[in-house]
Scaffold this motif. Structure first.
Motif, PDB file in Angstrom:
ATOM      1  N   GLU A 176       0.807  -1.197   0.000  1.00  0.00           N
ATOM      2  CA  GLU A 176       0.000   0.000   0.000  1.00  0.00           C
ATOM      3  C   GLU A 176       0.852   1.264   0.000  1.00  0.00           C
ATOM      4  O   GLU A 176       1.991   1.268   0.449  1.00  0.00           O
ATOM      5  CB  GLU A 176      -0.911   0.017   1.229  1.00  0.00           C
ATOM      6  N   ARG A 177       0.272   2.338  -0.534  1.00  0.00           N
ATOM      7  CA  ARG A 177       0.924   3.636  -0.467  1.00  0.00           C
ATOM      8  C   ARG A 177       1.035   4.081   0.977  1.00  0.00           C
ATOM      9  O   ARG A 177       0.302   3.627   1.830  1.00  0.00           O
ATOM     10  CB  ARG A 177       0.112   4.690  -1.233  1.00  0.00           C
ATOM     11  N   ILE A 178       1.942   5.001   1.213  1.00  0.00           N
ATOM     12  CA  ILE A 178       2.052   5.573   2.551  1.00  0.00           C
ATOM     13  C   ILE A 178       1.295   6.893   2.582  1.00  0.00           C
ATOM     14  O   ILE A 178       1.094   7.544   1.564  1.00  0.00           O
ATOM     15  CB  ILE A 178       3.525   5.794   2.943  1.00  0.00           C
ATOM     16  N   MET A 179       0.851   7.275   3.768  1.00  0.00           N
ATOM     17  CA  MET A 179       0.084   8.505   3.938  1.00  0.00           C
ATOM     18  C   MET A 179       0.786   9.373   4.965  1.00  0.00           C
ATOM     19  O   MET A 179       1.267   8.876   5.979  1.00  0.00           O
ATOM     20  CB  MET A 179      -1.343   8.179   4.383  1.00  0.00           C
ATOM     21  N   VAL A 189      -3.592  13.169   5.975  1.00  0.00           N
ATOM     22  CA  VAL A 189      -4.607  12.829   6.972  1.00  0.00           C
ATOM     23  C   VAL A 189      -5.395  14.082   7.361  1.00  0.00           C
ATOM     24  O   VAL A 189      -6.631  14.055   7.433  1.00  0.00           O
ATOM     25  CB  VAL A 189      -3.955  12.206   8.225  1.00  0.00           C
ATOM     26  N   SER A 190      -4.688  15.175   7.597  1.00  0.00           N
ATOM     27  CA  SER A 190      -5.332  16.427   7.979  1.00  0.00           C
ATOM     28  C   SER A 190      -6.297  16.910   6.900  1.00  0.00           C
ATOM     29  O   SER A 190      -7.419  17.337   7.195  1.00  0.00           O
ATOM     30  CB  SER A 190      -4.270  17.491   8.253  1.00  0.00           C
ATOM     31  N   ALA A 191      -5.863  16.823   5.648  1.00  0.00           N
ATOM     32  CA  ALA A 191      -6.716  17.250   4.525  1.00  0.00           C
ATOM     33  C   ALA A 191      -7.951  16.363   4.413  1.00  0.00           C
ATOM     34  O   ALA A 191      -9.059  16.851   4.131  1.00  0.00           O
ATOM     35  CB  ALA A 191      -5.919  17.220   3.230  1.00  0.00           C
ATOM     36  N   THR A 241       5.380  13.885   8.425  1.00  0.00           N
ATOM     37  CA  THR A 241       5.508  12.608   9.127  1.00  0.00           C
ATOM     38  C   THR A 241       4.654  11.547   8.447  1.00  0.00           C
ATOM     39  O   THR A 241       3.488  11.783   8.137  1.00  0.00           O
ATOM     40  CB  THR A 241       5.062  12.734  10.599  1.00  0.00           C
ATOM     41  N   VAL A 242       5.246  10.381   8.233  1.00  0.00           N
ATOM     42  CA  VAL A 242       4.532   9.282   7.584  1.00  0.00           C
ATOM     43  C   VAL A 242       3.820   8.444   8.642  1.00  0.00           C
ATOM     44  O   VAL A 242       4.424   8.062   9.648  1.00  0.00           O
ATOM     45  CB  VAL A 242       5.512   8.398   6.776  1.00  0.00           C
ATOM     46  N   VAL A 243       2.544   8.163   8.420  1.00  0.00           N
ATOM     47  CA  VAL A 243       1.774   7.308   9.326  1.00  0.00           C
ATOM     48  C   VAL A 243       2.214   5.863   9.109  1.00  0.00           C
ATOM     49  O   VAL A 243       2.393   5.423   7.967  1.00  0.00           O
ATOM     50  CB  VAL A 243       0.263   7.458   9.071  1.00  0.00           C
ATOM     51  N   GLU A 244       2.378   5.114  10.186  1.00  0.00           N
ATOM     52  CA  GLU A 244       2.940   3.769  10.075  1.00  0.00           C
ATOM     53  C   GLU A 244       1.979   2.750   9.466  1.00  0.00           C
ATOM     54  O   GLU A 244       2.403   1.689   9.019  1.00  0.00           O
ATOM     55  CB  GLU A 244       3.402   3.271  11.440  1.00  0.00           C
ATOM     56  N   PHE A 245       0.681   3.052   9.441  1.00  0.00           N
ATOM     57  CA  PHE A 245      -0.296   2.120   8.886  1.00  0.00           C
ATOM     58  C   PHE A 245      -0.485   2.352   7.392  1.00  0.00           C
ATOM     59  O   PHE A 245      -0.262   3.452   6.889  1.00  0.00           O
ATOM     60  CB  PHE A 245      -1.638   2.275   9.600  1.00  0.00           C
ATOM     61  N   GLY A 246      -0.937   1.313   6.686  1.00  0.00           N
ATOM     62  CA  GLY A 246      -1.208   1.423   5.258  1.00  0.00           C
ATOM     63  C   GLY A 246      -2.414   2.306   4.993  1.00  0.00           C
ATOM     64  O   GLY A 246      -3.186   2.640   5.894  1.00  0.00           O
ATOM     65  N   ASP A 247      -2.607   2.670   3.715  1.00  0.00           N
ATOM     66  CA  ASP A 247      -3.668   3.613   3.346  1.00  0.00           C
ATOM     67  C   ASP A 247      -5.061   3.123   3.703  1.00  0.00           C
ATOM     68  O   ASP A 247      -5.909   3.901   4.135  1.00  0.00           O
ATOM     69  CB  ASP A 247      -3.603   3.888   1.836  1.00  0.00           C
ATOM     70  N   ASP A 274      -7.463   5.276   6.117  1.00  0.00           N
ATOM     71  CA  ASP A 274      -8.782   5.818   5.776  1.00  0.00           C
ATOM     72  C   ASP A 274      -9.808   5.461   6.842  1.00  0.00           C
ATOM     73  O   ASP A 274     -10.690   6.258   7.173  1.00  0.00           O
ATOM     74  CB  ASP A 274      -9.233   5.295   4.410  1.00  0.00           C
ATOM     75  N   MET A 275      -9.712   4.247   7.392  1.00  0.00           N
ATOM     76  CA  MET A 275     -10.590   3.863   8.488  1.00  0.00           C
ATOM     77  C   MET A 275     -10.332   4.732   9.715  1.00  0.00           C
ATOM     78  O   MET A 275     -11.264   5.137  10.417  1.00  0.00           O
ATOM     79  CB  MET A 275     -10.382   2.381   8.822  1.00  0.00           C
ATOM     80  N   LEU A 276      -9.070   5.030   9.965  1.00  0.00           N
ATOM     81  CA  LEU A 276      -8.703   5.864  11.107  1.00  0.00           C
ATOM     82  C   LEU A 276      -9.211   7.292  10.924  1.00  0.00           C
ATOM     83  O   LEU A 276      -9.641   7.936  11.886  1.00  0.00           O
ATOM     84  CB  LEU A 276      -7.190   5.862  11.300  1.00  0.00           C
ATOM     85  N   VAL A 277      -9.167   7.787   9.693  1.00  0.00           N
ATOM     86  CA  VAL A 277      -9.693   9.122   9.409  1.00  0.00           C
ATOM     87  C   VAL A 277     -11.190   9.168   9.693  1.00  0.00           C
ATOM     88  O   VAL A 277     -11.695  10.110  10.312  1.00  0.00           O
ATOM     89  CB  VAL A 277      -9.407   9.525   7.949  1.00  0.00           C
TER      90      VAL A 277
END
Length: 222
Positions: free
Chosen positions: A2-5, A10-12, A181-187, A191-194
């Motif tokens: 997966e891409r990194i985010m 995340v903020s956007a 900063t890169v979030v450690e989880f996959g995209d 998205d679920m976290l967002v």
């Protein structure tokens, strides 16, 4: 893969989900509110994924997808042990420990050394009824967890030399002022976290419509 985010993305996404960019109902969300909501979302979603809904096995291993989601948090450490009569007590659990996965005692008896033994997590209240379980011949025993230490029972049948602990570490914490900063989880999980973060933020802002929409997203994707 997966891409990194990044935190900037995340903020956007949080702004977009809550329609803050074009909304006149509220001022723009402060970074600290997004940070608090996102961090709380991580803790709550990881806990739900870990517990799961399947009554026959650990929630974190219900599906291959769930294993992929959480494997980044898995960590292994070797714990020293101290003899306590019929059991050994490990040193304190690691500081980043959050959820238990398994412990593998490394034991010996006579000329046999470095044997990996299967150990079952049991309730402290049942210890007296389980003292016949530790067996070097069957390579099986049990353990309990008390005061951030693991008690591994041997009932004087073998020697426990050390313990290999597998556990879920605490997720990283994020500063929403550090946008690169890169979030450690996959995209997909991000998205679920967002969605989860938006639900939390909408609740704080008393935005009922946004809360209902983000809650539906979070529950569907989980």
């Amino acid at each position: 893969m997966e891409r990194i985010m990044t935190i900037k993305q995340v903020s956007a996404k949080i702004d977009l989900r809550l329609n803050k960019s074009a909304s006149a109902d509220y001022d723009n969300i402060w970074s600290y509110a997004k940070q608090e909501g996102f961090q709380k979302a991580i803790n709550e979603l990881v806990r739900r994924l870990k517990i799961g809904k399947n009554q026959t096995q650990d929630g974190d291993e219900e599906t291959a997808i769930r294993i992929d989601d959480l494997q980044i948090l898995l960590k292994q450490e070797t714990l020293a042990v101290k003899e306590k009569g019929i059991y050994v007590q490990t040193e304190k659990l690691p500081e980043d420990y959050v959820y238990f996965k398994r412990v593998t005692p490394i034991v010996s008896k006579g000329n046999c050394g470095k044997v990996q033994m299967k150990s079952h997590l049991r309730e402290e209240a049942n210890v007296d009824d389980l003292l016949n379980l530790p067996s070097f011949d069957f390579e099986e025993t049990f353990h309990t967890i008390i005061n951030d230490r693991i008690h591994i029972y041997h009932n004087k049948d073998f020697k426990v030399n050390k313990a290999e602990l597998t556990y879920y570490r605490k997720p990283k914490e994020y500063d929403f002022k550090k946008l690169d900063t890169v979030v450690e989880f996959g995209d997909t999980l991000c998205d679920m976290l967002v969605d989860e973060a938006c639900k939390i933020i909408a609740s704080d802002l008393e935005s009922i419509n946004a809360k209902q929409l983000t809650q539906e997203r979070a529950e569907t994707n989980e």
